[in-house]
Design a protein around this motif. Structure first.
Motif, PDB file in Angstrom:
ATOM      1  N   PHE A  54       0.833  -1.209   0.000  1.00 48.90           N
ATOM      2  CA  PHE A  54       0.000   0.000   0.000  1.00 48.90           C
ATOM      3  C   PHE A  54       0.869   1.261   0.000  1.00 48.90           C
ATOM      4  N   ALA A  55       1.995   1.188   0.715  1.00 45.55           N
ATOM      5  CA  ALA A  55       2.885   2.349   0.808  1.00 45.55           C
ATOM      6  C   ALA A  55       3.481   2.695  -0.554  1.00 45.55           C
ATOM      7  N   TYR A  56       3.881   1.699  -1.308  1.00 50.09           N
ATOM      8  CA  TYR A  56       4.458   1.975  -2.626  1.00 50.09           C
ATOM      9  C   TYR A  56       3.387   2.469  -3.601  1.00 50.09           C
ATOM     10  N   ILE A  57       2.170   1.973  -3.442  1.00 50.29           N
ATOM     11  CA  ILE A  57       1.083   2.503  -4.267  1.00 50.29           C
ATOM     12  C   ILE A  57       0.865   3.975  -3.939  1.00 50.29           C
ATOM     13  N   ARG A  58       0.900   4.309  -2.657  1.00 51.67           N
ATOM     14  CA  ARG A  58       0.750   5.702  -2.236  1.00 51.67           C
ATOM     15  C   ARG A  58       1.909   6.547  -2.790  1.00 51.67           C
ATOM     16  N   ARG A  59       3.122   6.024  -2.733  1.00 48.35           N
ATOM     17  CA  ARG A  59       4.282   6.796  -3.187  1.00 48.35           C
ATOM     18  C   ARG A  59       4.194   7.111  -4.673  1.00 48.35           C
ATOM     19  N   TYR A  60       3.804   6.137  -5.467  1.00 48.41           N
ATOM     20  CA  TYR A  60       3.835   6.324  -6.917  1.00 48.41           C
ATOM     21  C   TYR A  60       2.497   6.769  -7.501  1.00 48.41           C
ATOM     22  N   SER A  61       1.484   6.942  -6.646  1.00 50.44           N
ATOM     23  CA  SER A  61       0.210   7.489  -7.128  1.00 50.44           C
ATOM     24  C   SER A  61      -0.307   8.489  -6.093  1.00 50.44           C
ATOM     25  N   ASN A  62      -1.183   8.064  -5.206  1.00 60.35           N
ATOM     26  CA  ASN A  62      -1.731   8.944  -4.172  1.00 60.35           C
ATOM     27  C   ASN A  62      -2.430   8.091  -3.111  1.00 60.35           C
ATOM     28  N   THR A  63      -2.823   8.742  -2.041  1.00 60.62           N
ATOM     29  CA  THR A  63      -3.471   8.018  -0.948  1.00 60.62           C
ATOM     30  C   THR A  63      -4.836   7.480  -1.359  1.00 60.62           C
ATOM     31  N   THR A  64      -5.542   8.199  -2.210  1.00 59.21           N
ATOM     32  CA  THR A  64      -6.857   7.737  -2.656  1.00 59.21           C
ATOM     33  C   THR A  64      -6.742   6.380  -3.339  1.00 59.21           C
ATOM     34  N   THR A  65      -5.730   6.229  -4.187  1.00 56.71           N
ATOM     35  CA  THR A  65      -5.542   4.956  -4.888  1.00 56.71           C
ATOM     36  C   THR A  65      -5.185   3.837  -3.922  1.00 56.71           C
ATOM     37  N   SER A  66      -4.284   4.117  -2.977  1.00 59.62           N
ATOM     38  CA  SER A  66      -3.934   3.075  -1.998  1.00 59.62           C
ATOM     39  C   SER A  66      -5.142   2.730  -1.131  1.00 59.62           C
ATOM     40  N   ALA A  67      -5.982   3.735  -0.831  1.00 65.99           N
ATOM     41  CA  ALA A  67      -7.177   3.482  -0.018  1.00 65.99           C
ATOM     42  C   ALA A  67      -8.185   2.614  -0.768  1.00 65.99           C
TER      43      ALA A  67
END
Length: 381
Positions: free
Chosen positions: A348-361
């Motif tokens: 989830f952290a790498y998704i947040r890093r390379y996109s945004n928190t909405t996507t990781s959420a």
């Protein structure tokens, strides 16, 4: 919003959340309103701390001492809550249900186990205060993107360390996560709380988590609301980001279908306790309705991502927030489950890093929704 209002936002928030704390502690608000305010307890102390730090920086240095005292109270509260649940997992149910605990009801072995638990929690609480050391912060800042000279970042570091180090102590001391202990399960079963619909509870928790994170991120204090949302990584996702999140969630479900048994086998081989999936399933029994699993998934997916990946990750990197994320699950999972949660948190952290928190959420929400749906269908995870 007027500049005058913004200037006094810290004082207003301290008063607002302070009144909530007093109302809940005094029990003066009952019913649905009481339940709504009670869920604010998860965030109220942290918002108050952030506002005190803001006052120390922008108003008067004397607030620095007030913030320091409140920080110690907060760490002590985390330790006390952990100790309470830890003791529940140790003492027999008949002792817990007794109006008065007779000394003869606790033998030497139980007394030693309780003492070790309390000493471990005290040690973890004291260890978290290493964040107050400037030498430690300067060393840590070589690897993490936070300012070692910032009062806000230093205070946040102590809180992060406390929430990372303290919750796993009961599992370490007793070998059983407090929520999965026979005593806790029996108490819940007898009270009927396992059968309570948790839709509104999860909705309230999500509301307060987002509100609390919004203000801790500096909304109406040092950032505009729009800037606070950007700081948290909450943006309107593009269609391709939503599609990626859904695909990533299903890929994680498949991956952990193989990873989790391997972790359980490894942990068992090492002689460490493995998560009791039957007890976990019973713990989630009150959630297993369609509205229940949808709301629980949204609350966990968005609440945890906003609070951990959105708020903490930009200052503390990938792995420390992921450790915190795992530690917050130490009341309900054994070591295999905690490693699994940590690995998921890193994804989830790498998704947040390379996109945004909405996507990781969205990824986190869909992932949890699939797991809950499987559990509802009788498929253990």
């Amino acid at each position: 919003m007027s500049l005058k209002f913004c200037r006094h936002t810290p004082e207003l928030l301290i008063a607002f959340f302070g009144l909530i704390l007093l109302a809940v502690i005094s029990g003066s608000v009952r019913g649905e309103a009481g339940s709504f305010l009670s869920t604010a307890l998860d965030v109220a102390p942290f918002v108050i701390l952030a506002m005190l730090v803001s006052l120390a920086r922008d108003r008067h240095p004397a607030f620095r001492w007030v913030a320091g005292v409140w920080l110690l109270v907060l760490v002590g509260g985390i330790a006390a809550a952990t100790a309470g649940f830890g003791v529940i997992s140790i003492l027999p149910v008949e002792v817990l249900e007794a109006e008065e605990i007779a000394p003869e009801a606790i033998d030497l072995a139980l007394a030693v186990e309780v003492a070790l638990l309390l000493l471990g929690i005290l040690g973890a609480a004291l260890a978290s205060l290493v964040g107050l050391s400037s030498r430690f912060r300067v060393w840590l800042a070589r690897y993490l993107p936070f300012d070692p000279n910032s009062l806000l970042h230093s205070t946040a570091l102590v809180v992060v360390l406390a929430l990372t180090l303290i919750p796993p102590v009961p599992l370490l001391a007793t070998g059983v996560p407090p929520y999965l202990s026979p005593q806790f399960i029996e108490l819940l079963t007898e009270s009927g709380d396992l059968l309570v619909d948790t839709v509104t509870l999860n909705a309230y928790t999500l509301f307060w988590t987002i509100v609390g994170s919004f203000f801790i991120a500096g909304a109406c204090v040092r950032r505009t609301p729009r800037e606070a949302l950007e700081r948290l990584g909450l943006v309107r996702p593009a269609g391709k980001e939503v599609a990626f999140a859904v695909i990533a969630a299903f890929a994680l479900v498949v991956a952990f279908h193989f990873i989790d048994p391997a972790l359980a086998a490894l942990v068992g081989f090492l002689g460490l306790p493995v998560t009791d999936t039957g007890a976990v399933n019973l713990l989630f029994a009150g959630t297993l309705t369609i509205p229940g699993i949808v709301m629980a998934s949204i609350a966990a997916g968005f609440g945890e991502e906003v609070g951990i990946r959105g708020l903490l990750q930009p200052r503390f990197g990938i792995f420390l927030p992921a450790l915190l994320f795992a530690s917050l699950h130490a009341f309900q999972y054994s070591w295999d489950g905690l490693v699994s949660v940590f690995l998921a948190g890193v994804v989830f952290a790498y998704i947040r890093r390379y996109s945004n928190t909405t996507t990781s959420a969205i990824t986190h929400t869909v992932y949890d929704l699939v797991l809950f749906a499987m559990l509802m269908a009788g498929i253990s995870f």
